[in-house]
Structures are given as C-alpha cells and as structure tokens.
Design a protein around this motif. Structure first.
Motif, PDB file in Angstrom:
ATOM      1  N   GLY A 292      56.472  40.643   6.617  1.00  0.00           N
ATOM      2  CA  GLY A 292      56.386  39.780   5.548  1.00  0.00           C
ATOM      3  C   GLY A 292      54.705  39.430   5.454  1.00  0.00           C
ATOM      4  N   TYR A 293      54.185  39.205   6.076  1.00  0.00           N
ATOM      5  CA  TYR A 293      52.927  39.022   6.034  1.00  0.00           C
ATOM      6  C   TYR A 293      52.009  40.179   5.439  1.00  0.00           C
ATOM      7  CZ  TYR A 293      48.230  36.251   6.454  1.00  0.00           C
ATOM      8  OH  TYR A 293      46.999  35.805   6.163  1.00  0.00           O
ATOM      9  N   LEU A 294      52.339  41.361   5.752  1.00  0.00           N
ATOM     10  CA  LEU A 294      51.907  42.701   5.296  1.00  0.00           C
ATOM     11  C   LEU A 294      52.274  42.789   3.909  1.00  0.00           C
ATOM     12  CD1 LEU A 294      50.195  45.388   5.529  1.00  0.00           C
ATOM     13  CD2 LEU A 294      52.304  46.280   6.553  1.00  0.00           C
ATOM     14  N   ILE A 295      53.362  42.646   3.590  1.00  0.00           N
ATOM     15  CA  ILE A 295      53.875  42.759   2.108  1.00  0.00           C
ATOM     16  C   ILE A 295      53.266  41.919   1.200  1.00  0.00           C
ATOM     17  CG2 ILE A 295      55.886  42.639   0.710  1.00  0.00           C
ATOM     18  CD1 ILE A 295      57.653  43.385   3.033  1.00  0.00           C
ATOM     19  N   LEU A 296      52.837  40.740   1.651  1.00  0.00           N
ATOM     20  CA  LEU A 296      52.263  39.704   0.871  1.00  0.00           C
ATOM     21  C   LEU A 296      50.771  40.046   0.516  1.00  0.00           C
ATOM     22  CD1 LEU A 296      53.231  36.313   2.240  1.00  0.00           C
ATOM     23  CD2 LEU A 296      53.870  37.111  -0.009  1.00  0.00           C
ATOM     24  N   GLU A 297      50.185  40.653   1.546  1.00  0.00           N
ATOM     25  CA  GLU A 297      48.667  41.368   1.505  1.00  0.00           C
ATOM     26  C   GLU A 297      48.712  42.539   0.591  1.00  0.00           C
ATOM     27  OE1 GLU A 297      46.023  39.993   5.192  1.00  0.00           O
ATOM     28  OE2 GLU A 297      47.369  41.441   5.614  1.00  0.00           O
ATOM     29  N   LEU A 298      49.798  43.365   0.821  1.00  0.00           N
ATOM     30  CA  LEU A 298      49.636  44.652  -0.071  1.00  0.00           C
ATOM     31  C   LEU A 298      50.088  44.464  -1.593  1.00  0.00           C
ATOM     32  CD1 LEU A 298      51.832  46.986   2.230  1.00  0.00           C
ATOM     33  CD2 LEU A 298      49.376  47.257   1.797  1.00  0.00           C
ATOM     34  N   ASN A 299      50.549  42.970  -1.852  1.00  0.00           N
ATOM     35  CA  ASN A 299      50.650  42.708  -3.260  1.00  0.00           C
ATOM     36  C   ASN A 299      49.680  41.809  -4.006  1.00  0.00           C
ATOM     37  OD1 ASN A 299      53.341  43.743  -4.324  1.00  0.00           O
ATOM     38  ND2 ASN A 299      53.878  43.240  -2.256  1.00  0.00           N
TER      39      ASN A 299
END
Length: 467
Positions: A451-458
């Motif tokens: 979830g944290y990675l997805i936020l960072e990628l966006n």
C-alpha cells in the motif's frame, strides 16, 4: 560531546531511552516473547527516526549514537538467530585446515572424530536443520568465520565478539561511503542514518551477527568506484561482495547501462541507443570486462576449497532455499494456496523453480527496458530489482532486507523503511514449541508495504511519514 548535548534535553532523553531499550533487547529478551519484542522494536523505531529528524545537522552525534547502540550488544549472545553457531563451527574447521564444504556437521558426528573444541555446544546451538546440510556461506564470508576461530580460541563469546567487530566496521564504512554518495547526488547526508540508526540494522546485523552489512560495504564501495570510473577495482570489490553473499551476483545485469553510458548520461533514449549502436564494440568491452573480472574474483575465492565435491555440495544446499524452505513469503504463499486448491498439496518444488525464473525475467526487463544510466536511476533500478526478487522468494528472513534498505537511502522511495518495521512481525512465528507462522501477520506485513509503495508510485514527491 556531553557539553554539546546539554542544550538538547529532549534529544538526550531520546538517546538514553534508545540505549536502555537496546540493553533490554540484547540481554533481557527471548525470541518467543513476541509481545515484548514488537513493543520494544516499535518504540526503538519511533524514537530512532524522531532522533534523526531532531539531530539531522549533527552528523557526528548521530554516528556516536549508532556506535554506542552497537557497543551495547558487544558481549551479548544473539537472541533472535542461532546462525552464529554454524559460523563458529565453520571457522573452527578452517583453523584446523579443513574445508567447511566437504561434510555436514551430522556427517562429522557420524565419523566419530570431530576435530574442533566445544563441538557439542555448537551442534546443539545450531539446531538440526543446519546440522543436516552443507555450508552455503561463500569464501569471503568464511574468511571472517576463520578470523573468529583464529582469535577466539575455545571461547564462543570470543568468537561472537570478533564477528561483531567485523560487522560494526563494515557499517561504519557504509556511513563513510554512503555520505559521500549522498553529497554527490545532492541528497541530504543524514539519509544514511535511515540505515545506520535503523533499529532493524542494529538488531539484525550487529545483534544477530548477519553479514549482509559486510556484503553491502563491498557493493557500495564498488558502486562508488564505478562512479569515479575506476572499473577494475570496482569489479574486484563487486566480486568480493558476491563472495560474502550471493545477492550482488543477480544484480549485475542492472549495471549494464551505467557501465556503457556516454559522457552525458542524461541523453534521450533514442540518442542513447544510437550511441550504443555506433560504439557497440567499445560498449560490449566495457560491460564484459567488468562482469568477467567480478565473476572471476568470485570463482577464484573458491580456489582454496577446490575439489570434486565442492560444486555439488554448494549448489545442492542453495537449491534447498528455493525448493524446500519457506518462511515469510508473499507471492509464493498466494501461489501455494492456489496449488492446494488445484493439486491438493504443497507445490513448492514446482513453484521454487518457476518463481526464480520470473524474478530473472523481471531483473532483465529492469536492466534493458528501464533507464539506469544516472546514479539516481541506477539505485532505483537496483532497489526495484532486489524488491522483485524478494517478492517472488519462498523465504524472506528479516535480515535479507538490509540490501534494499540501503539502496532505498539513495532514492526517493521510503517503502523499505515501512518494510523494515513490518517484517519484524514475522518473529511471531517463533514459539516455545517450534515455528508456527501466523499468516494474518504475514498478510499485514506485505499489505502495508504494498500500500505504501503504491502511494509512492502515484506521487512524484517523497511521502512525509519518515521525513
């Protein structure tokens, strides 16, 4: 030092609290006491990152705190891992001029003549799993085990101290080279403390005597020498890094674009491809000489142990990690569940062969279809590459994350900081009567990180949670 700290009462309180908690962690904790473990770790995690934020301009003080934290573990026996017993076993064999790759500890017992002291204590400490398998630690790693055997005599504690000093020295080297890299890249030098003061690193490396830090010192030094265009010594150090832990071997393809880049690495993709095409012989030579020398150094490190059984024993032990062992996995556990629904049994032998191939394809895709020519691009590529590998692995022990954590320090991504917190929930599996994984906690670990990675990628900017 103390005079400088007096105006900073809150910071001093944080430092004292951190050191007291490390003392409790080192000398007053059993692995099966998960509630105490995760409570201490959460407090250390919060206080350490808060201290980095408060003292971000006081580089020397932060280094001193990191050293003091490590010194607390100086005479502590590792309480979260028993691997060090095997390290000492291998090291004592080496001091007797015997190869640790020829026989398993159980085979030495079966022969009836064990040529090392305190064999009963070491055998009992390492456990039945380690006793039944050949050593899978590469030669440069074995060198440090030999040092422990050479200087500790018949003392297990003495061996622990020697191993710990080696690991602490490597971490200090990482701070030194890492801060240079950060300055070159225009990043805040205090970001190196996301590694050096992270309780995950202090506990898993200094505390539990895992040698990822030594491997990372060689690897980071190699990357810095590559930046300085000193490819020969960079390749030598990369080969030594592989001979501590094998992880840097699979990261070699990701260096390809950085090795062959033109003088201006920021050129557009079409211009870069045209450059490579026009300079194909020189480009291939730049990469081939580096890869060839690094692999040669790795192979030569085995020369003192060469015999007909070496390759068979070493490769057989490595294959076990993919086809027999499973712990704290992510994608593999999903695949395993599907296998149970379709086949009705654990498909680890099949999945353990297929998932590494998928990881290789992902690494090659990142190597050739993504820009890895600038330092920022290279570190990000290395970070995503090793993250893909661990996402597809059947076994992910906590200390494995030291590699992607250090790489993340030189990027804008912070998901590894989240992962170094959540992975400690994997210790809930260790109980008095054995190892029983709690899949709900495993799911929490990986969902939080994903979830944290997805936020960072966006988002194009770093999230502020760890800033």
């Amino acid at each position: 030092m103390l005079k400088k700290l007096k105006p900073y009462k809150i910071q001093l309180l944080f430092i004292i609290s951190i050191l007291v908690m490390y003392c409790t962690f080192a000398y007053g904790l059993q692995r099966y006491d998960f509630v105490k473990l995760i409570t201490l770790y959460a407090a250390l995690f919060f206080l350490s990152f808060k201290l980095i934020h408060l003292l971000k301009t006081d580089f020397k003080i932060l280094v001193a705190v990191g050293v003091l934290a490590r010194c607390i573990f100086f005479i502590a026996e590792p309480n979260l891992s028993q691997d060090f017993y095997r390290f000492l076993w291998d090291g004592r064999l080496l001091t007797q001029g015997l190869s640790p790759y020829l026989l398993t500890p159980d085979q030495w017992v079966a022969q009836g003549t064990i040529p090392i002291s305190q064999s009963s204590e070491l055998l009992e400490g390492m456990g039945s799993l380690s006793r039944a398998h050949y050593s899978n630690y590469p030669p440069v790693n074995q060198f440090f085990f030999w040092l422990a055997g050479l200087f500790s005599g018949n003392s297990i504690l003495g061996g622990i101290v020697v191993l710990r000093l080696s690991i602490i020295a490597a971490d200090l080297g990482i701070v030194w080279i890492g801060s240079k890299f950060l300055k070159v890249m225009g990043l805040p030098a205090q970001q190196i403390f996301w590694y050096f003061l992270n309780p995950f690193i202090v506990i898993e490396l200094t505390g539990n005597l895992h040698f990822e830090g030594v491997m990372l010192f060689f690897m980071l030094a190699a990357l810095y020498l590559l930046y300085l265009k000193k490819w020969f010594w960079a390749a030598v150090l990369w080969g030594l890094s592989v001979s501590v832990k094998l992880v840097p071997l699979m990261l070699l393809p990701l260096l390809f674009q950085f090795l062959i880049k033109p003088a201006k690495p920021s050129v557009q993709t079409q211009d870069f491809l045209r450059y490579v095409k026009q300079n194909l012989p020189a480009s291939l030579w730049k990469s081939t000489r580096f890869y060839g020398l690094a692999i040669l150094i790795f192979i030569l490190s085995f020369s003192p142990f060469l015999n007909s059984a070496l390759l068979e024993h070493f490769s057989a032990t490595l294959s076990l990690w993919f086809q027999k062992f499973e712990f704290n996995a992510s994608m593999y556990y999903v695949v395993r569940w599907v296998g149970y629904q379709v086949k009705g049994y654990n498909i680890i032998e099949t999945a353990g062969k297929v998932l590494p191939l998928i990881a290789v394809v992902a690494l090659l895709a990142l190597s050739f279809f993504r820009k890895n020519r600038s330092l920022q691009q290279l570190f990000t590529g290395l970070l995503f590459g090793i993250s893909c590998y661990f996402a597809l692995s059947t076994t992910v022990h906590p200390w494995y994350l030291a590699t992607p954590l250090l790489l993340s320090v030189f990027t804008r991504y912070r998901y590894m900081l989240m992962w170094t917190f959540t992975i400690m929930f994997s210790y809930a599996a260790y109980q008095v009567d054995g190892v029983h994984e709690k899949l709900v906690l495993v799911a929490f670990e990986y969902c939080a990180v994903a979830g944290y990675l997805i936020l960072e990628l966006n988002t194009k900017k770093s999230l502020k949670l760890f800033s």
